[in-house]
Design a protein around this motif. Structure first.
Motif, PDB file in Angstrom:
ATOM      1  N   ASP A  57       1.069  -1.172   0.379  1.00  0.00           N
ATOM      2  CA  ASP A  57       0.224  -0.091  -0.200  1.00  0.00           C
ATOM      3  C   ASP A  57       0.804   1.208  -0.180  1.00  0.00           C
ATOM      4  OD1 ASP A  57      -2.390  -1.620  -0.258  1.00  0.00           O
ATOM      5  OD2 ASP A  57      -3.220  -1.526   2.295  1.00  0.00           O
ATOM      6  N   LEU A  58       2.103   0.961   0.822  1.00  0.00           N
ATOM      7  CA  LEU A  58       3.438   2.237   1.027  1.00  0.00           C
ATOM      8  C   LEU A  58       3.715   2.385  -0.512  1.00  0.00           C
ATOM      9  CD1 LEU A  58       4.617   4.991   2.445  1.00  0.00           C
ATOM     10  CD2 LEU A  58       5.711   3.329   2.834  1.00  0.00           C
ATOM     11  N   VAL A  59       3.941   1.571  -1.343  1.00  0.00           N
ATOM     12  CA  VAL A  59       4.442   1.214  -2.651  1.00  0.00           C
ATOM     13  C   VAL A  59       3.905   1.832  -3.185  1.00  0.00           C
ATOM     14  CG1 VAL A  59       5.337   0.446  -4.436  1.00  0.00           C
ATOM     15  CG2 VAL A  59       5.927  -0.645  -1.846  1.00  0.00           C
ATOM     16  N   ARG A  60       2.531   1.602  -3.483  1.00  0.00           N
ATOM     17  CA  ARG A  60       1.230   2.354  -4.102  1.00  0.00           C
ATOM     18  C   ARG A  60       1.116   3.718  -4.143  1.00  0.00           C
ATOM     19  NH1 ARG A  60      -2.084  -1.909  -2.583  1.00  0.00           N
ATOM     20  NH2 ARG A  60      -2.439  -3.715  -4.173  1.00  0.00           N
ATOM     21  N   ARG A  61       1.607   4.532  -2.570  1.00  0.00           N
ATOM     22  CA  ARG A  61       0.821   5.548  -2.895  1.00  0.00           C
ATOM     23  C   ARG A  61       2.092   6.783  -3.180  1.00  0.00           C
ATOM     24  NH1 ARG A  61      -1.343   8.047   2.261  1.00  0.00           N
ATOM     25  NH2 ARG A  61      -2.730   7.213   2.395  1.00  0.00           N
ATOM     26  N   PHE A  62       3.098   5.832  -2.741  1.00  0.00           N
ATOM     27  CA  PHE A  62       4.470   7.038  -3.643  1.00  0.00           C
ATOM     28  C   PHE A  62       3.860   6.700  -5.092  1.00  0.00           C
ATOM     29  CE2 PHE A  62       7.844   4.841  -0.072  1.00  0.00           C
ATOM     30  CZ  PHE A  62       7.168   6.151   0.862  1.00  0.00           C
ATOM     31  N   VAL A  63       3.131   5.753  -5.196  1.00  0.00           N
ATOM     32  CA  VAL A  63       3.215   5.990  -7.697  1.00  0.00           C
ATOM     33  C   VAL A  63       2.505   6.346  -7.384  1.00  0.00           C
ATOM     34  CG1 VAL A  63       2.265   4.985  -9.042  1.00  0.00           C
ATOM     35  CG2 VAL A  63       3.979   3.760  -7.632  1.00  0.00           C
ATOM     36  N   ALA A  64       1.174   7.106  -6.258  1.00  0.00           N
ATOM     37  CA  ALA A  64      -0.277   7.302  -6.962  1.00  0.00           C
ATOM     38  C   ALA A  64       1.407   9.620  -6.845  1.00  0.00           C
ATOM     39  CB  ALA A  64      -0.749   7.610  -5.771  1.00  0.00           C
ATOM     40  N   LEU A  65       1.303   9.061  -5.861  1.00  0.00           N
ATOM     41  CA  LEU A  65       2.391  10.697  -5.230  1.00  0.00           C
ATOM     42  C   LEU A  65       3.372  11.155  -6.418  1.00  0.00           C
ATOM     43  CD1 LEU A  65       3.269  10.322  -1.305  1.00  0.00           C
ATOM     44  CD2 LEU A  65       1.445  12.325  -3.096  1.00  0.00           C
ATOM     45  N   GLY A  66       3.936  10.100  -7.376  1.00  0.00           N
ATOM     46  CA  GLY A  66       4.477  10.179  -8.593  1.00  0.00           C
ATOM     47  C   GLY A  66       6.225  10.370  -8.010  1.00  0.00           C
ATOM     48  N   LEU A  67       6.106  10.102  -6.845  1.00  0.00           N
ATOM     49  CA  LEU A  67       7.804   9.555  -6.548  1.00  0.00           C
ATOM     50  C   LEU A  67       8.121   8.194  -7.517  1.00  0.00           C
ATOM     51  CD1 LEU A  67       7.510  10.013  -2.974  1.00  0.00           C
ATOM     52  CD2 LEU A  67       8.083  11.680  -4.401  1.00  0.00           C
ATOM     53  N   VAL A  68       7.718   6.858  -7.177  1.00  0.00           N
ATOM     54  CA  VAL A  68       7.969   6.161  -8.585  1.00  0.00           C
ATOM     55  C   VAL A  68       7.666   5.940  -9.677  1.00  0.00           C
ATOM     56  CG1 VAL A  68       6.806   4.430  -7.112  1.00  0.00           C
ATOM     57  CG2 VAL A  68       9.246   3.672  -7.567  1.00  0.00           C
ATOM     58  N   VAL A  79       3.242  -2.399 -12.809  1.00  0.00           N
ATOM     59  CA  VAL A  79       4.405  -3.500 -12.845  1.00  0.00           C
ATOM     60  C   VAL A  79       5.640  -2.057 -13.049  1.00  0.00           C
ATOM     61  CG1 VAL A  79       4.044  -5.275 -14.034  1.00  0.00           C
ATOM     62  CG2 VAL A  79       4.059  -2.932 -15.477  1.00  0.00           C
ATOM     63  N   PHE A  80       6.497  -2.028 -12.539  1.00  0.00           N
ATOM     64  CA  PHE A  80       8.055  -1.519 -12.167  1.00  0.00           C
ATOM     65  C   PHE A  80       9.467  -1.776 -12.749  1.00  0.00           C
ATOM     66  CE2 PHE A  80       5.291  -1.371  -8.237  1.00  0.00           C
ATOM     67  CZ  PHE A  80       5.133  -0.324  -8.157  1.00  0.00           C
ATOM     68  N   ASP A  81       9.773  -0.893 -12.980  1.00  0.00           N
ATOM     69  CA  ASP A  81      11.376  -0.905 -13.874  1.00  0.00           C
ATOM     70  C   ASP A  81      11.709  -1.849 -12.260  1.00  0.00           C
ATOM     71  OD1 ASP A  81      11.159   0.156 -15.990  1.00  0.00           O
ATOM     72  OD2 ASP A  81      11.602   1.531 -15.349  1.00  0.00           O
ATOM     73  N   PRO A  82      13.086  -1.953 -12.796  1.00  0.00           N
ATOM     74  CA  PRO A  82      14.326  -3.429 -12.265  1.00  0.00           C
ATOM     75  C   PRO A  82      14.521  -2.062 -11.209  1.00  0.00           C
ATOM     76  CG  PRO A  82      14.627  -3.987 -13.990  1.00  0.00           C
ATOM     77  CD  PRO A  82      13.952  -2.855 -14.837  1.00  0.00           C
ATOM     78  N   THR A  83      15.193  -0.740 -11.385  1.00  0.00           N
ATOM     79  CA  THR A  83      15.351  -0.196 -11.047  1.00  0.00           C
ATOM     80  C   THR A  83      14.935   1.074  -9.308  1.00  0.00           C
ATOM     81  OG1 THR A  83      14.566   1.935 -11.843  1.00  0.00           O
ATOM     82  CG2 THR A  83      17.142   0.847 -12.495  1.00  0.00           C
ATOM     83  N   ALA A  84      12.879  -0.030  -9.466  1.00  0.00           N
ATOM     84  CA  ALA A  84      12.082   0.541  -8.591  1.00  0.00           C
ATOM     85  C   ALA A  84      12.715   0.813  -6.780  1.00  0.00           C
ATOM     86  CB  ALA A  84      10.901   0.354  -8.946  1.00  0.00           C
ATOM     87  N   PRO A  85      13.400  -0.546  -6.628  1.00  0.00           N
ATOM     88  CA  PRO A  85      13.444  -0.554  -4.802  1.00  0.00           C
ATOM     89  C   PRO A  85      14.688  -0.108  -4.546  1.00  0.00           C
ATOM     90  CG  PRO A  85      13.316  -3.335  -6.255  1.00  0.00           C
ATOM     91  CD  PRO A  85      13.556  -1.611  -7.206  1.00  0.00           C
ATOM     92  N   ALA A  86      15.884   0.427  -5.505  1.00  0.00           N
ATOM     93  CA  ALA A  86      16.638   1.563  -5.187  1.00  0.00           C
ATOM     94  C   ALA A  86      15.973   2.594  -5.136  1.00  0.00           C
ATOM     95  CB  ALA A  86      17.845   0.668  -6.654  1.00  0.00           C
ATOM     96  N   VAL A  87      15.243   3.048  -5.745  1.00  0.00           N
ATOM     97  CA  VAL A  87      14.598   4.470  -5.968  1.00  0.00           C
ATOM     98  C   VAL A  87      13.436   4.491  -4.579  1.00  0.00           C
ATOM     99  CG1 VAL A  87      12.450   5.963  -6.798  1.00  0.00           C
ATOM    100  CG2 VAL A  87      14.328   4.950  -8.558  1.00  0.00           C
ATOM    101  N   LEU A  88      13.190   3.477  -4.472  1.00  0.00           N
ATOM    102  CA  LEU A  88      11.998   3.566  -2.541  1.00  0.00           C
ATOM    103  C   LEU A  88      12.951   3.004  -1.623  1.00  0.00           C
ATOM    104  CD1 LEU A  88       9.695   0.862  -3.752  1.00  0.00           C
ATOM    105  CD2 LEU A  88       8.793   2.825  -3.294  1.00  0.00           C
ATOM    106  N   ALA A  89      14.229   3.092  -1.840  1.00  0.00           N
ATOM    107  CA  ALA A  89      15.331   3.237  -0.663  1.00  0.00           C
ATOM    108  C   ALA A  89      15.751   4.572  -0.531  1.00  0.00           C
ATOM    109  CB  ALA A  89      17.095   2.097  -0.797  1.00  0.00           C
ATOM    110  N   ARG A  90      15.569   5.290  -2.176  1.00  0.00           N
ATOM    111  CA  ARG A  90      16.575   6.807  -1.865  1.00  0.00           C
ATOM    112  C   ARG A  90      15.660   7.306  -1.350  1.00  0.00           C
ATOM    113  NH1 ARG A  90      18.515   9.422  -7.114  1.00  0.00           N
ATOM    114  NH2 ARG A  90      20.361  10.654  -6.171  1.00  0.00           N
ATOM    115  N   ILE A  91      14.405   7.220  -1.226  1.00  0.00           N
ATOM    116  CA  ILE A  91      12.842   7.798  -0.613  1.00  0.00           C
ATOM    117  C   ILE A  91      12.899   7.624   0.538  1.00  0.00           C
ATOM    118  CG2 ILE A  91      10.738   7.820  -0.767  1.00  0.00           C
ATOM    119  CD1 ILE A  91      10.432   6.916  -3.583  1.00  0.00           C
ATOM    120  N   GLN A  92      13.245   6.338   0.866  1.00  0.00           N
ATOM    121  CA  GLN A  92      13.525   6.171   2.391  1.00  0.00           C
ATOM    122  C   GLN A  92      13.608   6.659   3.134  1.00  0.00           C
ATOM    123  OE1 GLN A  92       9.511   5.373   3.028  1.00  0.00           O
ATOM    124  NE2 GLN A  92      10.207   4.068   4.378  1.00  0.00           N
TER     125      GLN A  92
END
Length: 135
Positions: A57-68, A79-92
């Motif tokens: 749900d938090l990942v969905r929220r980040f998508v809705a906010l345009g962060l990922v 569906v996400f690019d393979p770089t999405a976990p790195a982007v999410l780690a940067r956000i965190q």
């Protein structure tokens, strides 16, 4: 006598018929083009959530906010690019390390991306930056 022009402005001939020699700007533009030989595999929402350690749900929220960035597949699933976990780690890291809200994180991510582009342009010109990259 040869009735062909000796060369246009900005190009030179290098003894290979009429083919102009590429200038530095041409080479830089040619080097920046990337071709995917094999399409990168897309990651599902649950795979990205598991790899990043976040709730879906938090990942969905980040998508809705345009962060990922994410796309929808034929079934309508994210569906996400393979770089999405790195982007999410940067956000965190930005959220926990700097105590930024999500709107601020979007701005910081945009600025960091812009800095990366400018540093890449400097490296392409052969100019070296004295400061290390920000992240």
């Amino acid at each position: 006598m040869n009735d062909r022009p000796s060369g246009a402005a900005g190009t030179s001939r290098a003894g290979r018929g009429d083919r102009p020699v590429r200038t530095g700007a041409d080479l830089t533009a040619a080097m920046s083009v990337r071709y995917a030989l094999v399409p990168a595999p897309r990651l599902s929402l649950h795979t990205v959530a598991r790899r990043s350690g976040l709730h879906p749900d938090l990942v969905r929220r980040f998508v809705a906010l345009g962060l990922v960035d994410a796309e929808r597949d034929a079934a309508g699933q994210l569906v996400f690019d393979p770089t999405a976990p790195a982007v999410l780690a940067r956000i965190q890291r930005l959220r926990s390390g700097l105590c930024l809200n999500y709107a601020s994180i979007g701005l910081v991510l945009d600025l960091l991306d812009r800095i990366s582009l400018l540093e890449a342009a400097l490296r392409g010109r052969g100019t070296r930056s004295e400061t290390p990259p920000w992240t």
